[in-house]
Design a protein around this motif. Structure first.
Motif, PDB file in Angstrom:
ATOM      1  N   THR A 166       0.823  -1.118   0.014  1.00 63.00           N
ATOM      2  CA  THR A 166      -0.101  -0.039  -0.048  1.00 63.00           C
ATOM      3  C   THR A 166       0.810   1.253  -0.058  1.00 63.00           C
ATOM      4  O   THR A 166       0.726   2.043  -0.782  1.00 63.00           O
ATOM      5  CB  THR A 166      -1.082   0.058   1.354  1.00 63.00           C
ATOM      6  N   SER A 167       1.863   1.117   0.615  1.00 60.89           N
ATOM      7  CA  SER A 167       2.815   2.314   0.888  1.00 60.89           C
ATOM      8  C   SER A 167       3.449   2.748  -0.507  1.00 60.89           C
ATOM      9  O   SER A 167       3.655   3.817  -0.993  1.00 60.89           O
ATOM     10  CB  SER A 167       3.968   2.401   1.929  1.00 60.89           C
ATOM     11  N   SER A 168       3.953   1.716  -1.412  1.00 60.15           N
ATOM     12  CA  SER A 168       4.596   1.863  -2.543  1.00 60.15           C
ATOM     13  C   SER A 168       3.445   2.148  -3.478  1.00 60.15           C
ATOM     14  O   SER A 168       3.958   3.409  -4.398  1.00 60.15           O
ATOM     15  CB  SER A 168       5.267   0.464  -3.008  1.00 60.15           C
ATOM     16  N   MET A 169       2.266   1.744  -3.668  1.00 59.92           N
ATOM     17  CA  MET A 169       1.265   2.234  -4.424  1.00 59.92           C
ATOM     18  C   MET A 169       0.941   3.558  -4.144  1.00 59.92           C
ATOM     19  O   MET A 169       0.577   4.366  -5.117  1.00 59.92           O
ATOM     20  CB  MET A 169      -0.074   1.040  -4.189  1.00 59.92           C
ATOM     21  N   ASP A 170       0.599   3.865  -2.847  1.00 55.04           N
ATOM     22  CA  ASP A 170       0.294   5.425  -2.633  1.00 55.04           C
ATOM     23  C   ASP A 170       1.283   6.244  -3.062  1.00 55.04           C
ATOM     24  O   ASP A 170       1.022   7.463  -3.590  1.00 55.04           O
ATOM     25  CB  ASP A 170       0.221   5.609  -1.070  1.00 55.04           C
ATOM     26  N   GLY A 171       2.653   5.796  -3.030  1.00 46.37           N
ATOM     27  CA  GLY A 171       3.906   6.973  -3.498  1.00 46.37           C
ATOM     28  C   GLY A 171       3.692   6.904  -5.160  1.00 46.37           C
ATOM     29  O   GLY A 171       3.588   8.115  -5.581  1.00 46.37           O
ATOM     30  N   GLN A 172       3.350   5.819  -5.697  1.00 45.22           N
ATOM     31  CA  GLN A 172       3.199   5.709  -7.098  1.00 45.22           C
ATOM     32  C   GLN A 172       2.163   6.592  -7.778  1.00 45.22           C
ATOM     33  O   GLN A 172       2.182   7.280  -8.639  1.00 45.22           O
ATOM     34  CB  GLN A 172       3.161   4.410  -7.521  1.00 45.22           C
ATOM     35  N   MET A 173       1.143   6.569  -6.945  1.00 44.56           N
ATOM     36  CA  MET A 173      -0.215   7.375  -7.469  1.00 44.56           C
ATOM     37  C   MET A 173      -0.265   8.761  -6.839  1.00 44.56           C
ATOM     38  O   MET A 173      -0.931   9.670  -7.212  1.00 44.56           O
ATOM     39  CB  MET A 173      -1.436   6.539  -6.531  1.00 44.56           C
ATOM     40  N   GLY A 174       0.827   9.187  -6.225  1.00 41.10           N
ATOM     41  CA  GLY A 174       0.775  10.518  -5.595  1.00 41.10           C
ATOM     42  C   GLY A 174      -0.220  11.008  -4.631  1.00 41.10           C
ATOM     43  O   GLY A 174      -0.661  11.964  -4.732  1.00 41.10           O
ATOM     44  N   MET A 175      -0.631   9.939  -3.727  1.00 42.84           N
ATOM     45  CA  MET A 175      -1.709  10.416  -2.692  1.00 42.84           C
ATOM     46  C   MET A 175      -1.644  11.648  -1.776  1.00 42.84           C
ATOM     47  O   MET A 175      -2.318  12.317  -1.758  1.00 42.84           O
ATOM     48  CB  MET A 175      -1.792   9.022  -1.798  1.00 42.84           C
ATOM     49  N   SER A 176      -0.109  11.882  -1.555  1.00 41.69           N
ATOM     50  CA  SER A 176      -0.124  13.321  -0.739  1.00 41.69           C
ATOM     51  C   SER A 176      -0.178  14.122  -1.431  1.00 41.69           C
ATOM     52  O   SER A 176      -0.317  15.300  -0.692  1.00 41.69           O
ATOM     53  CB  SER A 176       1.250  12.939  -0.185  1.00 41.69           C
ATOM     54  N   ALA A 177      -0.397  14.336  -2.914  1.00 40.38           N
ATOM     55  CA  ALA A 177      -0.469  15.526  -3.560  1.00 40.38           C
ATOM     56  C   ALA A 177      -2.022  15.926  -3.623  1.00 40.38           C
ATOM     57  O   ALA A 177      -2.331  16.824  -4.039  1.00 40.38           O
ATOM     58  CB  ALA A 177      -0.026  15.543  -4.942  1.00 40.38           C
ATOM     59  N   TYR A 178      -2.846  14.945  -3.312  1.00 35.81           N
ATOM     60  CA  TYR A 178      -4.325  15.163  -3.291  1.00 35.81           C
ATOM     61  C   TYR A 178      -4.953  14.921  -1.865  1.00 35.81           C
ATOM     62  O   TYR A 178      -6.161  15.493  -1.711  1.00 35.81           O
ATOM     63  CB  TYR A 178      -4.761  14.159  -4.260  1.00 35.81           C
ATOM     64  N   TYR A 179      -4.487  14.343  -1.061  1.00 29.37           N
ATOM     65  CA  TYR A 179      -4.977  14.091   0.330  1.00 29.37           C
ATOM     66  C   TYR A 179      -3.921  14.519   1.213  1.00 29.37           C
ATOM     67  O   TYR A 179      -2.668  14.639   1.475  1.00 29.37           O
ATOM     68  CB  TYR A 179      -5.222  12.523   0.476  1.00 29.37           C
ATOM     69  N   ASP A 180      -4.338  14.965   2.560  1.00 27.38           N
ATOM     70  CA  ASP A 180      -3.859  15.200   3.841  1.00 27.38           C
ATOM     71  C   ASP A 180      -3.532  13.663   4.445  1.00 27.38           C
ATOM     72  O   ASP A 180      -4.457  12.943   4.478  1.00 27.38           O
ATOM     73  CB  ASP A 180      -4.443  15.886   4.891  1.00 27.38           C
ATOM     74  N   MET A 181      -2.209  13.554   4.616  1.00 26.01           N
ATOM     75  CA  MET A 181      -1.979  12.323   5.146  1.00 26.01           C
ATOM     76  C   MET A 181      -1.646  11.994   6.759  1.00 26.01           C
ATOM     77  O   MET A 181      -1.000  13.105   6.970  1.00 26.01           O
ATOM     78  CB  MET A 181      -0.904  11.446   4.494  1.00 26.01           C
ATOM     79  N   ASP A 182      -1.913  11.185   7.421  1.00 27.28           N
ATOM     80  CA  ASP A 182      -1.578  11.057   8.946  1.00 27.28           C
ATOM     81  C   ASP A 182      -0.396  10.542   9.008  1.00 27.28           C
ATOM     82  O   ASP A 182       0.594  10.198   8.156  1.00 27.28           O
ATOM     83  CB  ASP A 182      -2.608  10.212   9.810  1.00 27.28           C
ATOM     84  N   GLU A 183       0.208  10.281  10.524  1.00 21.22           N
ATOM     85  CA  GLU A 183       1.622   9.940  10.571  1.00 21.22           C
ATOM     86  C   GLU A 183       1.880   8.377  10.001  1.00 21.22           C
ATOM     87  O   GLU A 183       2.865   7.804   9.603  1.00 21.22           O
ATOM     88  CB  GLU A 183       1.874   9.860  12.035  1.00 21.22           C
ATOM     89  N   GLU A 184       0.828   7.610   9.916  1.00 19.63           N
ATOM     90  CA  GLU A 184       0.791   6.242   9.501  1.00 19.63           C
ATOM     91  C   GLU A 184       0.653   6.061   7.822  1.00 19.63           C
ATOM     92  O   GLU A 184       0.587   5.086   7.169  1.00 19.63           O
ATOM     93  CB  GLU A 184      -0.240   5.479  10.281  1.00 19.63           C
ATOM     94  N   GLY A 185       0.519   7.214   7.203  1.00 20.32           N
ATOM     95  CA  GLY A 185       0.507   7.264   5.823  1.00 20.32           C
ATOM     96  C   GLY A 185      -0.992   6.994   5.421  1.00 20.32           C
ATOM     97  O   GLY A 185      -1.271   6.668   4.271  1.00 20.32           O
ATOM     98  N   HIS A 186      -2.054   7.138   6.243  1.00 22.31           N
ATOM     99  CA  HIS A 186      -3.424   6.873   5.682  1.00 22.31           C
ATOM    100  C   HIS A 186      -4.010   8.278   5.420  1.00 22.31           C
ATOM    101  O   HIS A 186      -3.843   9.425   5.961  1.00 22.31           O
ATOM    102  CB  HIS A 186      -4.144   6.596   6.814  1.00 22.31           C
ATOM    103  N   PRO A 187      -4.698   8.511   4.103  1.00 18.54           N
ATOM    104  CA  PRO A 187      -5.395   9.663   3.778  1.00 18.54           C
ATOM    105  C   PRO A 187      -6.586   9.915   4.809  1.00 18.54           C
ATOM    106  O   PRO A 187      -7.402   9.131   5.335  1.00 18.54           O
ATOM    107  CB  PRO A 187      -5.937   9.443   2.447  1.00 18.54           C
ATOM    108  N   THR A 188      -6.587  11.259   5.127  1.00 11.93           N
ATOM    109  CA  THR A 188      -7.533  11.915   6.400  1.00 11.93           C
ATOM    110  C   THR A 188      -8.663  12.598   5.343  1.00 11.93           C
ATOM    111  O   THR A 188      -9.729  12.740   6.014  1.00 11.93           O
ATOM    112  CB  THR A 188      -6.965  12.546   7.446  1.00 11.93           C
ATOM    113  N   ARG A 189      -7.984  13.707   4.563  1.00 14.38           N
ATOM    114  CA  ARG A 189      -9.275  14.467   3.828  1.00 14.38           C
ATOM    115  C   ARG A 189      -8.574  14.936   2.561  1.00 14.38           C
ATOM    116  O   ARG A 189      -7.290  14.724   2.707  1.00 14.38           O
ATOM    117  CB  ARG A 189      -9.672  15.514   4.598  1.00 14.38           C
ATOM    118  N   LEU A 190      -9.182  15.446   1.738  1.00 16.51           N
ATOM    119  CA  LEU A 190      -8.781  16.193   0.335  1.00 16.51           C
ATOM    120  C   LEU A 190      -8.051  17.437   0.965  1.00 16.51           C
ATOM    121  O   LEU A 190      -8.310  18.099   1.741  1.00 16.51           O
ATOM    122  CB  LEU A 190     -10.174  16.473  -0.405  1.00 16.51           C
ATOM    123  N   SER A 191      -6.786  17.412   0.149  1.00 24.80           N
ATOM    124  CA  SER A 191      -6.044  18.562   0.582  1.00 24.80           C
ATOM    125  C   SER A 191      -6.290  19.798  -0.407  1.00 24.80           C
ATOM    126  O   SER A 191      -5.794  20.779  -0.057  1.00 24.80           O
ATOM    127  CB  SER A 191      -4.587  18.124   0.273  1.00 24.80           C
TER     128      SER A 191
END
Length: 443
Positions: free
Chosen positions: A25-50
């Motif tokens: 999941t962490s590798s796929m999240d990086g590939q998909m650029g999740m942090s560019a579209y969501y606010d992420m918590d300390e464990e790398g889970h999306p919390t809300r749209l950024s």
């Protein structure tokens, strides 16, 4: 790289697309650029749209796919929003390219129709044109009275002179309907979501998007072409009338140009709001031409409706004042934006008409010069960009900016140096071989 048996799935879950390849999941999240579209918590889970949606926001990889085999990721709920957002971007680009191509085709046909009117060869058998691909549907909204007026002019002329250009006018109208806001991909999705929520009696939040994703140029161009076509018929009818045709007519000429005037005002206002200066200049030209037509037809033509605006009095002086105001505004834009220079001849001609001279129509060569610069705007040979005012354009060759230029619409800086875009320019994904006909957008 770890093998599957080395991964602790309780600590690091894996994602398995339909293609059979998998990543943590962490590798796929990086590939998909999740942090560019969501606010992420300390464990790398999306919390809300950024952030809100921006036009062509997935600007590097296009629609996300499996990195190994480029298989689809649409069925993975975790990335559904990102994938669907990319699909909407691609649909918007195809919508732009399709509407642009249709506009240029219709504009070229209008030039040919005007040439036939000037040569006196219009309306003969075999000259009717069929609608180009994608121009299907009913008569466009608000056209009934204007079509009736055009048919009345045709009846007074007494032959088939306007048959083919009136049919073209109707096709331009249908095209104008097809490129309105409600037909654009983002608005269609918003309408579908609203309908689904209503049918399911759901209290979910409605589909919202940044208004900058809505591309209004196609609609403005269609509105301008519709006015241009109708004004061409009116000027030709006036020429017929002044050459003795009116003496043969059975009824008195009575023209209502109030709807045309409202369209001109709306074209100018919308173009100014979205910084489409070429369309704004055309709106000013059409407004001055309508004033000139009213002056030419005298009391037989009315332009300002008492029911639709504050202006209730129409006199020769007020018409000249209004026309000269629009001419001056058009000349001001010409002095500020070099991309509008091709309209110089039309402005000179209509000013001559307003000042009591003879109106000289713009030649076919001059009209083609106006459209020729537009043929490469969405060529699809490189990467897509938008300027700081959200006007899209493409860069050919390698698709990367190698020199600075000015946006043809608003004059903003575009391009760049050594593959680095100037500030304010947004890079969008590469698209090639765009669909040339779209009867609908299957999202």
């Amino acid at each position: 790289m770890k093998e599957y048996h080395e991964i602790n799935l309780d600590e690091e879950p894996c994602i398995f697309p339909d293609c059979g390849h998998f990543l943590t999941t962490s590798s796929m999240d990086g590939q998909m650029g999740m942090s560019a579209y969501y606010d992420m918590d300390e464990e790398g889970h999306p919390t809300r749209l950024s952030k809100t949606s921006e036009p062509f926001s997935l600007d590097k990889s296009g629609i996300p796919v499996c990195a190994t085999c480029r298989g689809s990721l649409r069925n993975i709920a975790r990335y559904g929003r990102i994938v669907r957002r990319a699909i909407l971007d691609e649909s918007t680009k195809k919508f732009l390219a399709w509407s642009h191509e249709q506009y240029l085709s219709l504009a070229d046909r209008l030039i040919k129709e005007e040439e036939k009117l000037a040569q006196g060869t219009a309306g003969h058998a075999g000259q009717h044109n069929t609608a180009p691909s994608g121009l299907k549907g009913g008569q466009f909204i608000g056209s009934a009275q204007r079509l009736k007026q055009l048919r009345e002019l045709q009846r007074m002329v007494g032959n088939e002179r306007y048959d083919s250009i009136i049919e073209l006018w109707r096709q331009i109208g249908r095209h104008a309907k097809n490129v309105r806001l409600e037909e654009q991909p983002f608005q269609r999705v918003a309408d579908l979501v609203q309908f689904a929520n209503r049918e399911n009696k759901a209290s979910r939040e409605e589909f919202r998007y940044d208004e900058s994703v809505v591309q209004v140029k196609g609609s403005l161009l269609a509105d301008a072409l519709l006015l241009k076509c109708e004004i061409a018929i009116l000027f030709d009818f006036h020429r017929w009338m002044t050459r003795g045709g009116l003496a043969q007519a059975e009824t008195e000429v009575k023209l209502d140009l109030s709807a045309h005037w409202s369209d001109c005002v709306r074209l100018v206002e919308q173009s100014r709001l979205r910084k489409y200066v070429r369309e704004e200049v055309q709106g000013h030209i059409f407004a001055a031409q309508l004033c000139g037509l009213c002056l030419s037809f005298g009391e037989s033509a009315s332009m300002w409706s008492a029911n639709k605006g504050a202006k209730k009095e129409q006199t020769p002086d007020s018409l000249r004042e209004e026309a000269l105001s629009h001419i001056q505004q058009a000349r001001t834009l010409l002095s500020q934006y070099p991309s509008t220079a091709s309209f110089q001849g039309e402005i000179d001609n209509v000013e001559m008409l307003i000042n009591g001279g003879i109106y000289r129509r713009v030649t076919a060569e001059e009209m083609r010069a106006v459209y020729s610069a537009m043929t490469s705007e969405f060529s699809g040979t490189g990467h897509w960009y938008t300027c700081e005012n959200n006007h899209p354009f493409t860069i050919g060759e390698c698709g990367m900016p190698m020199q600075e230029a000015r946006c043809p619409e608003c004059g903003a800086r575009i391009g760049g140096q050594n593959h680095q875009a100037v500030a304010g320019t947004r890079h969008a994904t590469e698209i090639e071989n765009l669909a040339r006909g779209m009867n609908g957008l299957g999202l």
